[in-house]
Design a protein around this motif. Sequence first.
Motif, short mmCIF file in Angstrom:
data_model
loop_
_atom_site.label_atom_id
_atom_site.label_comp_id
_atom_site.label_asym_id
_atom_site.label_seq_id
_atom_site.Cartn_x
_atom_site.Cartn_y
_atom_site.Cartn_z
N SER A 199 -7.94 4.02 -0.28
CA SER A 199 -8.74 4.61 0.80
C SER A 199 -8.43 3.83 2.07
O SER A 199 -7.93 2.70 2.01
CB SER A 199 -10.23 4.53 0.49
N PHE A 200 -8.71 4.41 3.20
CA PHE A 200 -8.45 3.72 4.45
C PHE A 200 -9.30 2.47 4.57
O PHE A 200 -8.82 1.41 4.97
CB PHE A 200 -8.68 4.64 5.65
N SER A 201 -10.58 2.58 4.19
CA SER A 201 -11.44 1.40 4.28
C SER A 201 -10.99 0.30 3.32
O SER A 201 -11.05 -0.89 3.65
CB SER A 201 -12.91 1.77 4.02
N GLY A 202 -10.50 0.68 2.15
CA GLY A 202 -9.96 -0.31 1.21
C GLY A 202 -8.71 -0.98 1.76
O GLY A 202 -8.51 -2.18 1.60
N HIS A 232 -6.95 3.16 -6.60
CA HIS A 232 -7.91 3.83 -5.73
C HIS A 232 -7.56 3.42 -4.30
O HIS A 232 -7.82 2.29 -3.89
CB HIS A 232 -9.35 3.43 -6.06
N THR A 259 0.82 -1.20 0.00
CA THR A 259 0.00 0.00 0.00
C THR A 259 0.86 1.25 0.00
O THR A 259 0.59 2.21 -0.74
CB THR A 259 -0.94 0.01 1.23
#
Length: 88
Positions: free
Chosen positions: A54-57, A52, A24
Amino acid sequence: MKLDASKFGLAAGAAFAVVWSICTLLVLFWPSSMMALTEGMVHGKLSGFEWHLSFSGFVTGLFGWSLGAMITGWLIVTLYNKQMKTAK
């Protein structure tokens, strides 16, 4: 030699959590280089594809890959131990 499937599974899950986190960070800081590496790894051209992040991803991927590694590690050791038992 018998291996502990639970401990091995946890170690595999932890290792994948570290690898996922590093991956990441690499994508975050060097997106084009990582896209080129990914294209090479899948033997394809990913034109039109974009990252893309994101923190949730990140959390979802971390959980999914770590759980998958834990289960796979547990299964590998369980099968290994069964083979060692029948080989004697």
